[in-house]
Design an enzyme around this catalytic site. Structure first.
Site, PDB file in Angstrom:
ATOM      1  N   HIS A  96       0.833  -1.215   0.000  1.00 37.24           N
ATOM      2  CA  HIS A  96       0.000   0.000   0.000  1.00 37.24           C
ATOM      3  C   HIS A  96       0.867   1.264   0.000  1.00 37.24           C
ATOM      4  CE1 HIS A  96      -4.023  -1.780   0.308  1.00 37.24           C
ATOM      5  NE2 HIS A  96      -3.395  -2.764   0.932  1.00 37.24           N
ATOM      6  N   THR A  97       2.061   1.141  -0.502  1.00 41.56           N
ATOM      7  CA  THR A  97       2.937   2.312  -0.624  1.00 41.56           C
ATOM      8  C   THR A  97       2.923   2.858  -2.055  1.00 41.56           C
ATOM      9  OG1 THR A  97       4.682   0.679  -0.861  1.00 41.56           O
ATOM     10  CG2 THR A  97       4.569   1.813   1.251  1.00 41.56           C
ATOM     11  N   ASP A  98       2.518   2.021  -3.030  1.00 45.14           N
ATOM     12  CA  ASP A  98       2.656   2.472  -4.434  1.00 45.14           C
ATOM     13  C   ASP A  98       1.792   3.695  -4.731  1.00 45.14           C
ATOM     14  OD1 ASP A  98       0.279   0.919  -4.486  1.00 45.14           O
ATOM     15  OD2 ASP A  98       0.797  -0.156  -6.329  1.00 45.14           O
TER      16      ASP A  98
ATOM     17  N   GLY B  14      -8.131 -14.917  -7.735  1.00 49.10           N
ATOM     18  CA  GLY B  14      -8.447 -14.364  -6.416  1.00 49.10           C
ATOM     19  C   GLY B  14      -7.361 -14.610  -5.383  1.00 49.10           C
TER      20      GLY B  14
ATOM     21  N   GLY C 191      -4.535 -12.977  -5.179  1.00 52.69           N
ATOM     22  CA  GLY C 191      -3.749 -11.774  -4.917  1.00 52.69           C
ATOM     23  C   GLY C 191      -2.383 -11.808  -5.588  1.00 52.69           C
TER      24      GLY C 191
ATOM     25  N   SER D  35      -3.359 -11.624 -11.340  1.00 45.48           N
ATOM     26  CA  SER D  35      -3.715 -12.205 -12.636  1.00 45.48           C
ATOM     27  C   SER D  35      -4.283 -11.121 -13.566  1.00 45.48           C
ATOM     28  CB  SER D  35      -4.717 -13.348 -12.472  1.00 45.48           C
ATOM     29  OG  SER D  35      -5.813 -12.923 -11.717  1.00 45.48           O
TER      30      SER D  35
ATOM     31  N   GLU E  48      -6.973  -0.522 -16.009  1.00 47.90           N
ATOM     32  CA  GLU E  48      -7.532  -0.995 -14.727  1.00 47.90           C
ATOM     33  C   GLU E  48      -8.237   0.158 -13.992  1.00 47.90           C
ATOM     34  OE1 GLU E  48      -6.270  -4.284 -13.336  1.00 47.90           O
ATOM     35  OE2 GLU E  48      -7.623  -4.117 -11.632  1.00 47.90           O
TER      36      GLU E  48
ATOM     37  N   ASP F 140       1.663  -3.725  -9.592  1.00 43.75           N
ATOM     38  CA  ASP F 140       1.403  -5.058 -10.133  1.00 43.75           C
ATOM     39  C   ASP F 140       1.790  -5.154 -11.605  1.00 43.75           C
ATOM     40  OD1 ASP F 140       0.463  -5.368  -7.622  1.00 43.75           O
ATOM     41  OD2 ASP F 140      -1.628  -5.701  -8.162  1.00 43.75           O
TER      42      ASP F 140
HETATM   43  C1  GAF Z   1      -3.020  -4.300  -4.993  1.00 45.58           C
HETATM   44  C2  GAF Z   1      -2.857  -3.131  -5.955  1.00 45.58           C
HETATM   45  F1  GAF Z   1      -3.181  -3.524  -7.220  1.00 45.58           F
HETATM   46  C3  GAF Z   1      -1.436  -2.578  -5.935  1.00 45.58           C
HETATM   47  O1  GAF Z   1      -1.373  -1.424  -6.727  1.00 45.58           O
HETATM   48  C4  GAF Z   1      -0.967  -2.285  -4.508  1.00 45.58           C
HETATM   49  O2  GAF Z   1      -1.558  -1.108  -4.029  1.00 45.58           O
HETATM   50  C5  GAF Z   1      -1.255  -3.468  -3.591  1.00 45.58           C
HETATM   51  O3  GAF Z   1      -2.619  -3.900  -3.678  1.00 45.58           O
HETATM   52  C6  GAF Z   1      -0.963  -3.142  -2.152  1.00 45.58           C
HETATM   53  O4  GAF Z   1       0.413  -2.917  -1.976  1.00 45.58           O
HETATM   54  O5  GAF Z   1      -2.268  -5.402  -5.417  1.00 45.58           O
END
Ligand code: GAF
Length: 389
Positions: free
Chosen positions: A34-36, A119, A121, A124, A157, A169
């Site tokens: 959750h840093t991106d 699903g 994580g 995909s 997306e 991702d």
């Molecule tokens: C999901 C999101 F797609 C990523 O962008 C990222 O925020 C992640 O959650 C958490 O690090 O995979």
């Protein structure tokens, strides 16, 4: 029949032509969750679970897709691209972005399938978007570079599928390099590859086999909470743009007593960025044990401060932590289900698998799925179509 042979065969039978074959991998993230979308750092890698796409051009402007694993098809036209709320949106979204950007593309046929459990994580959807973008670039000689393709996948997306995800991702899936992790600065997109120096240690995924329905709504709420923290802090520090620019001291001075919930969310992100930077230094100096401790810290923050874990993921981490030969464990990705990522000594792998499987089943009634990862190259062409057997 192996998967590539099967996809090739379905493509030939359906469209009477030979396809181009693309392999587009899923991803892991060692630390930096959750840093991106806060413009921070992440440390992902592409893995040996992938989407495979067989694709070929058409003489007209039609689109014909086959989701081989689901036994479903989609047929449409380039001039009318509307979301369907199905898997087809991951392909249509990319097509729509190519059109919006003004790239000259024609109609095409494709068949896809994969080995990334749905699903789980492991991204995909990003892998599929990348596969389509990569293929269109090849089919229509567009000369886009990989970073262009990553951005197109993210926009597909965000704007077509409607998930406001960050860039990690698709970047990991497209830019992955065998046996390396990617240290990515999500603000500048500067990146470096760091060879994984973890002799005798494996990256192991434990799939909780749950996906709670909260995942999209809570993801968007967390983004909004981070943004609200930034807006508040900007009244004191106008120069900051995102949580990337914030320190714990700044948070403690202004936010801790004003809004404890927003404080906890922001503090998690600020600390996770710091953990990532310490983690990279630990890996560079070969101190995997120190890295493992940072993974536990990341999980604790995600579970208690950011509140994106769930009982199943917490349990998997707890079980892992008690096993011999485990250096670190944490939930991975967006949260509310999917996988944990674990660093496990090779000589402890059998006991680890046995114990995690047994204890998880005993406490939840659910099967886990354990996968020992190999770190692979990113999205690419697969040699020649295999002969049909
Ligand atoms: C999901 C999101 F797609 C990523 O962008 C990222 O925020 C992640 O959650 C958490 O690090 O995979």
């Amino acid at each position: 029949m192996n998967l590539l042979t099967q996809l090739t065969s379905v493509f030939r039978d359906t469209f009477q032509a030979d396809p181009l074959l693309i392999c587009s991998p899923g991803r892991v993230n060692l630390i930096g969750e959750h840093t991106d979308y806060n413009n921070g750092f992440v440390l992902p890698a592409a893995i040996d679970k992938a989407i495979y796409l067989a694709i070929g051009p058409r003489a007209d402007k039609k689109l014909h897709f086959v989701a081989n694993d689901l036994n479903q098809t989609y047929q449409g036209v380039l001039s009318n691209l509307l979301p369907t709320n199905t898997w087809a949106d991951y392909l249509l979204g990319v097509v729509a972005q190519f059109k919006l950007a003004g790239y000259a593309i024609g109609g095409f046929n494709c068949v896809f399938g994969g080995t990334i459990p749905m699903g789980s994580g492991l991204s995909s959807s990003a892998a599929l978007e990348n596969a389509v973008g990569f293929a269109l670039n090849e089919l229509f000689d567009l000369n886009l570079d990989r970073i262009d393709l990553v951005r197109l996948s993210q926009r597909a997306e965000n704007d077509f599928v409607g998930a406001k995800v960050g860039i990690m991702d698709m970047f990991a899936s497209m830019m992955g390099k065998a046996d390396n992790v990617i240290k990515l600065d999500c603000r500048s997109l500067d990146y470096t590859y760091a060879p994984l120096r973890m002799d005798g240690i494996s990256i192991v995924l434990c799939d909780s086999r749950v996906k709670h329905s909260l995942v999209t709504s809570e993801y968007n709420t967390r983004r909004a909470e981070c943004e609200s923290g930034v807006r508040f802090l900007q009244t004191y520090y106008p120069e900051i743009e995102s949580l990337r620019d914030v320190t714990t001291t700044m948070l403690d001075k202004h936010l801790r007593d004003t809004d404890p919930l927003i404080y906890r969310r922001c503090a998690y992100v600020v600390q996770e960025n710091e953990r990532l930077l310490s983690g990279v230094a630990a890996l560079e100096s070969g101190n995997v044990a120190a890295f493992g401790q940072l993974m536990y810290g990341s999980h604790e923050g995600l579970s208690n401060w950011y509140e994106v874990s769930c009982p199943e993921l917490d349990l998997l981490v707890e079980i892992a932590r008690q096993q011999p030969g485990v250096l670190g464990a944490r939930m991975m990705g967006g949260g509310f289900g999917g996988c944990t990522i674990n660093l496990v000594r090779e000589n402890a792998l059998d006991t680890f698998s046995e114990q995690v499987t047994k204890q998880y089943k005993a406490q939840t009634g659910k099967e886990t799925y354990i996968h020992i990862c190999k770190i692979q190259n990113g999205t690419n062409l697969v040699g020649e179509p295999l002969p049909i057997t």
